[in-house]
Write a protein that holds these residues in place. Structure first.
Motif, PDB file in Angstrom:
ATOM      1  N   PHE A  40       0.809  -1.249   0.076  1.00 50.75           N
ATOM      2  CA  PHE A  40      -0.015  -0.002  -0.162  1.00 50.75           C
ATOM      3  C   PHE A  40       0.885   1.328   0.159  1.00 50.75           C
ATOM      4  N   PRO A  41       0.773   2.142  -1.103  1.00 49.80           N
ATOM      5  CA  PRO A  41       1.707   3.402  -1.065  1.00 49.80           C
ATOM      6  C   PRO A  41       1.509   4.252  -0.056  1.00 49.80           C
ATOM      7  N   THR A  42       2.397   4.864   0.628  1.00 56.69           N
ATOM      8  CA  THR A  42       2.173   5.658   1.559  1.00 56.69           C
ATOM      9  C   THR A  42       2.423   7.376   1.199  1.00 56.69           C
ATOM     10  N   ARG A  43       2.873   7.461  -0.328  1.00 60.49           N
ATOM     11  CA  ARG A  43       3.028   8.953  -0.761  1.00 60.49           C
ATOM     12  C   ARG A  43       2.952   8.728  -2.199  1.00 60.49           C
ATOM     13  N   ALA A  48       3.398  11.274  -8.849  1.00 60.11           N
ATOM     14  CA  ALA A  48       2.506  10.528  -9.444  1.00 60.11           C
ATOM     15  C   ALA A  48       1.690   9.627  -8.332  1.00 60.11           C
ATOM     16  N   ASP A  49       0.401   9.359  -8.355  1.00 62.96           N
ATOM     17  CA  ASP A  49      -0.343   8.514  -7.309  1.00 62.96           C
ATOM     18  C   ASP A  49       0.174   6.987  -7.845  1.00 62.96           C
ATOM     19  N   LEU A  50       0.187   6.224  -6.759  1.00 60.04           N
ATOM     20  CA  LEU A  50       0.415   4.868  -7.201  1.00 60.04           C
ATOM     21  C   LEU A  50      -0.704   3.691  -6.573  1.00 60.04           C
ATOM     22  N   GLN A  51      -1.040   2.985  -7.356  1.00 62.84           N
ATOM     23  CA  GLN A  51      -2.143   1.841  -6.908  1.00 62.84           C
ATOM     24  C   GLN A  51      -1.441   0.914  -6.060  1.00 62.84           C
ATOM     25  N   PRO A 161       3.096 -13.830   9.718  1.00 61.84           N
ATOM     26  CA  PRO A 161       2.199 -12.795   9.377  1.00 61.84           C
ATOM     27  C   PRO A 161       2.605 -11.330   9.847  1.00 61.84           C
ATOM     28  N   GLY A 162       2.916 -10.374   9.171  1.00 60.72           N
ATOM     29  CA  GLY A 162       3.269  -8.923   9.658  1.00 60.72           C
ATOM     30  C   GLY A 162       3.012  -8.098   8.953  1.00 60.72           C
ATOM     31  N   VAL A 163       3.483  -6.851   9.408  1.00 58.59           N
ATOM     32  CA  VAL A 163       3.549  -5.566   8.527  1.00 58.59           C
ATOM     33  C   VAL A 163       4.701  -4.784   8.448  1.00 58.59           C
ATOM     34  N   ARG A 164       5.136  -4.339   7.465  1.00 60.19           N
ATOM     35  CA  ARG A 164       6.486  -3.581   7.191  1.00 60.19           C
ATOM     36  C   ARG A 164       6.353  -2.337   6.599  1.00 60.19           C
ATOM     37  N   LEU A 183      10.066   6.107  -3.136  1.00 61.70           N
ATOM     38  CA  LEU A 183       9.048   4.896  -3.500  1.00 61.70           C
ATOM     39  C   LEU A 183       9.031   4.482  -1.537  1.00 61.70           C
ATOM     40  N   SER A 184       7.647   4.484  -1.222  1.00 61.72           N
ATOM     41  CA  SER A 184       7.471   4.233   0.232  1.00 61.72           C
ATOM     42  C   SER A 184       6.267   3.606   0.295  1.00 61.72           C
ATOM     43  N   TYR A 185       5.789   2.491   0.926  1.00 54.27           N
ATOM     44  CA  TYR A 185       4.915   1.879   1.193  1.00 54.27           C
ATOM     45  C   TYR A 185       4.949   0.555   2.259  1.00 54.27           C
ATOM     46  N   VAL A 186       3.659   0.311   2.708  1.00 48.25           N
ATOM     47  CA  VAL A 186       3.168  -0.629   3.794  1.00 48.25           C
ATOM     48  C   VAL A 186       3.070  -1.835   3.323  1.00 48.25           C
TER      49      VAL A 186
END
Length: 196
Positions: A40-43, A48-51, A161-164, A183-186
């Motif tokens: 999931f993009p954070t910025r 440009a918006d990312l999907q 399972p995890g979140v990064r 490029l930053s995302y969760v």
């Protein structure tokens, strides 16, 4: 002769140590993991918006202490945008190497919690709808941090399972224009780990 006596005394000790490490109930020193996740993009990237995208990876860990391990691996993630080049949907593939430290500690019963922090050595490839690479940013350093759980499936296997959060800054050149970008995302995902 003294040296020979020392060697003769050391060999049985080494054998006893090796057997002790192999006994049930001891912590395995090595583990390998394969994982898949959603990204999931954070910025925005260069405005440009990312999907939402996804990816997969694999890593190997070596236990340094009872609750601390070093990890190294490889990962690939892909996200799309329609805003970097007017009229075109572009794939942004970031892939490369991960490395760092992972802290893992029992929480309840056999369930453990883990924290992970480390670096990335990745590059971003921009591909058009035909799958042709129109830009490669070259490799550079980034960073990541994450948390999750280890849920044992028997003595050797576990779900993880995890979140990064992952971040990588590189210059992107599209349509003859070079832009600095981050490029930053969760990620949210699950892995399968095998200890040995």
């Amino acid at each position: 002769m003294r040296r020979l006596n020392r060697i003769a005394a050391a060999v049985p000790m080494m054998l006893i140590s090796t057997v002790a490490l192999a006994q049930p109930g001891t912590l395995p020193r090595w583990s390998a993991e394969v994982s898949g996740d959603a990204a999931f993009p954070t910025r925005t990237l260069a405005g440009a918006d990312l999907q939402t995208g996804g990816g997969f990876g694999a890593n190997v860990r070596v236990r340094l202490q009872p609750h601390l391990a070093a990890y190294a691996g490889w990962e690939w993630h892909m996200q799309q945008t329609k805003q970097l080049l007017p009229g075109e949907t572009l794939d942004l593939n970031d892939n490369g190497y991960t490395f760092g430290l992972r802290f893992e500690h029992p929480i309840v019963g056999t369930t453990k919690g883990w924290l992970r922090a480390g670096g990335l050595y990745d590059h971003i490839e921009v591909e058009n709808a035909d799958g042709k690479t129109i830009h490669d940013s070259g490799h550079g350093l980034g960073w990541e941090g994450g948390a999750g759980f280890t849920l044992p499936l028997g003595t050797r296997f576990a779900l993880t399972p995890g979140v990064r959060y992952r971040e990588l800054s590189r210059d992107i050149t599209v349509g003859g224009r070079t832009r600095s970008s981050t490029l930053s995302y969760v990620t949210t995902g699950v892995g399968v780990a095998f200890s040995f």
